[in-house]
Scaffold this active site. Sequence first.
Site, PDB file in Angstrom:
ATOM      1  N   ASP A   1       0.778  -1.265   0.043  1.00  0.00           N
ATOM      2  CA  ASP A   1       0.015  -0.173  -0.210  1.00  0.00           C
ATOM      3  C   ASP A   1       0.900   1.276  -0.132  1.00  0.00           C
ATOM      4  O   ASP A   1       0.825   2.119   0.998  1.00  0.00           O
ATOM      5  CB  ASP A   1      -0.844  -0.029   1.325  1.00  0.00           C
ATOM      6  CG  ASP A   1      -1.991  -1.111   1.346  1.00  0.00           C
ATOM      7  OD1 ASP A   1      -2.307  -1.827   0.223  1.00  0.00           O
ATOM      8  OD2 ASP A   1      -2.418  -1.625   2.307  1.00  0.00           O
TER       9      ASP A   1
ATOM     10  N   GLU B   1     -12.745  -0.986  -7.464  1.00  0.00           N
ATOM     11  CA  GLU B   1     -12.484  -1.938  -6.283  1.00  0.00           C
ATOM     12  C   GLU B   1     -11.981  -1.227  -5.094  1.00  0.00           C
ATOM     13  O   GLU B   1     -12.855  -1.279  -3.987  1.00  0.00           O
ATOM     14  CB  GLU B   1     -11.481  -2.918  -6.625  1.00  0.00           C
ATOM     15  CG  GLU B   1     -11.289  -4.060  -5.729  1.00  0.00           C
ATOM     16  CD  GLU B   1     -12.532  -5.003  -5.894  1.00  0.00           C
ATOM     17  OE1 GLU B   1     -13.110  -5.234  -7.016  1.00  0.00           O
ATOM     18  OE2 GLU B   1     -12.643  -5.948  -4.622  1.00  0.00           O
TER      19      GLU B   1
ATOM     20  N   GLU C   1      21.214   2.122   6.292  1.00  0.00           N
ATOM     21  CA  GLU C   1      19.991   1.659   5.930  1.00  0.00           C
ATOM     22  C   GLU C   1      19.510   2.286   4.556  1.00  0.00           C
ATOM     23  O   GLU C   1      18.539   2.415   4.259  1.00  0.00           O
ATOM     24  CB  GLU C   1      19.074   1.780   7.159  1.00  0.00           C
ATOM     25  CG  GLU C   1      18.665   3.192   7.577  1.00  0.00           C
ATOM     26  CD  GLU C   1      19.707   3.610   8.645  1.00  0.00           C
ATOM     27  OE1 GLU C   1      20.857   3.239   8.868  1.00  0.00           O
ATOM     28  OE2 GLU C   1      19.387   4.631   9.446  1.00  0.00           O
TER      29      GLU C   1
HETATM   30  O1  FUB Z   1      -3.413  -3.639   2.624  1.00  0.00           O
HETATM   31  C1  FUB Z   1      -4.537  -4.011   3.007  1.00  0.00           C
HETATM   32  C2  FUB Z   1      -5.541  -3.879   1.911  1.00  0.00           C
HETATM   33  O2  FUB Z   1      -5.144  -4.750   0.762  1.00  0.00           O
HETATM   34  C3  FUB Z   1      -5.469  -2.489   1.629  1.00  0.00           C
HETATM   35  O3  FUB Z   1      -6.281  -1.739   2.187  1.00  0.00           O
HETATM   36  C4  FUB Z   1      -5.964  -2.632   0.167  1.00  0.00           C
HETATM   37  O4  FUB Z   1      -5.892  -1.560  -0.642  1.00  0.00           O
HETATM   38  C5  FUB Z   1      -5.305  -3.681  -0.411  1.00  0.00           C
HETATM   39  O5  FUB Z   1      -4.110  -3.235  -1.066  1.00  0.00           O
END
Ligand code: FUB
Length: 618
Positions: free
Chosen positions: A42, A218, A339
Amino acid sequence: MFSRIRSWAALLAGACMLVVMAVSPATSHADNPIVQTIYTADPAPLVYNNTVYLYTGHDEDGSTYFTMNEWRVYSSADMVNWTDHGAPLSWKTFSWATGDAWASQAIYRNGKFYWYVTVTSKALNRPAIGVAVSTSPTGPFTDALGKPLASTSWGDIDPTVFIDTDGQAYLYWGNPNLWYVKLNQDMISYQGSPVQVPLTTAGFGTRTGNPDRATLYEEGPWFYKRNGLYYLVFAAGGIPEYIAYSTSPNPTGPWTYRGVIMPTQGGSFTNHPGVIDFNGSSYLFYHNGKLPGGGGYARSVAVEKFTYNADGSFPTINMTTAGPPSIAPLNPYAVVQAETMAWSVGVETEASSEGGMNVANIENGDYIKVKGVSFGSGAASFDARVASATSGGTIELRLDGPTGTLVGSCAVQGTGGWQTWTTKTCPVSGATGTHDLYLRFTGGSGFLLNINWWRFNGSGTATATPVPPTATRTPTPALPSATPAGPTATRTATPAAPTATPAGPTSTPVASAGCQVTYVLNQWGTGFTAEVTVKNTSASAISGWSLAWAFGGNQQVTNAWNATVAQTGASVTASNMGYNASIPAGGSASFGFQGSYSGTNSVPASFSLNGTACSIAQ
Ligand code: FUB
């Protein structure tokens, strides 16, 4: 986590070594995914102070669902080497949450960084949107409210935030529904109630085979404006997802579906986009399942550079393992946090007792690659801040591959503890010009040493390869809405795209202790845009600013963003908006404007900030 990282790292180290030996020492390892020390997901990039800050989630090892407990921050000034800033925010920061540190996005306003997150609410027993705040992009962050910022129904996930050129901030989010609110100036409250966006097929495409979801929308929206056109880039589908987008001439729609950006690829059924402009180029961040052991619940953030089509539409972007090119060489004669990596094998990072992070859990054969290191005419020695609770190991300094030319070898002894730090200095020979630097670690079994930072010393200074003029965009600036680019192919009033190579500043720098101006000029036909960054190089914060200059030719400003620009004859003054009035010492503010010209259009010869002459960045 150790066992997973160890096992795939060992395999990968072996595999990479074979590739290097079989192909050539100059063969670069892939730089996508960006982070190899943990699984990240994300992505939410933020441009601030000529640096990209990358906010991510963290998929825990061995997850069989989206098991995510914290968010991470990375930063890069060159788009190839990324510095790990650790985990300055966790779902535990929100006393009202029970878990699930899912997708997020951070933004800067008025001296503070606001980080909008998804967490599960204890009271609601479903996801809700929270907001954390900090005065630094790398935290620490605290819960700004002590309660959810927004909550509508099941599916309050994936916030995206944008501050428009008129100062109005918007927060969009949601799956399966899409919501938005108009945030107040304080960024932690909003006007009215959340508005549900009509998910029409004209706006978001047509999905077949799912009577519950008529459109392709989505989740994972990413909202911004470019050249007067509002973009909503989103994860489309169903599952597996791909990345698509819609546009609108207004911040709240109506939206027009514009098509696929990145087809389904990469071995993760989600992909979550983030888009920025940085240093004159555009970048798409996403996640995939490409690290060893990766997949739908073990994802990794990656990035691609791209160029918008002349009409503002997206090209098709495919996932690569190479990632974008470097935009500036790395200076090894300043302290480099260990890092900071383009790629690594086998190592991990942890919080350092000296502040920030250090590289840890280093074993025989592990290495760190740092891309595009400019040694100039030559380094004479290497300093490393090291610690070891065992008998130590050796840091080999190699060029262009983990088995490439050896330019130094630094034996590190035990220091009595993994956080008992000492600075070790070792001779270096043959490190000249620009190379990918590999810090390769050798020694016995078990963990060898930790490293906090390193630097080279010597008569050679980093090659003076100029960093291209930087257009800092916080948030992404856009052309004025007075000349909106239409969302459809029938658009007629679209200004021609800027020339491929923006004209860089040409003026002679003027010495100043107070301010520095970067002026990036894009011109076409009789139109032009200028993107201006004003840096406060004095030791004190500036509260309220006004930048003045004179045009040399026949230029006329028509619209501006992130500043009020007034012109009288050839004299021009740009004054701050309310939200960017304050520039901390060492900080900067950016604004832009559009205009028309005839004859010659060049970078103004001089600028003054609140009456003080500024230098001009080359
Ligand atoms: O990372 C958890 C969920 O998966 C996110 O909220 C969505 O966008 C998908 O990437």
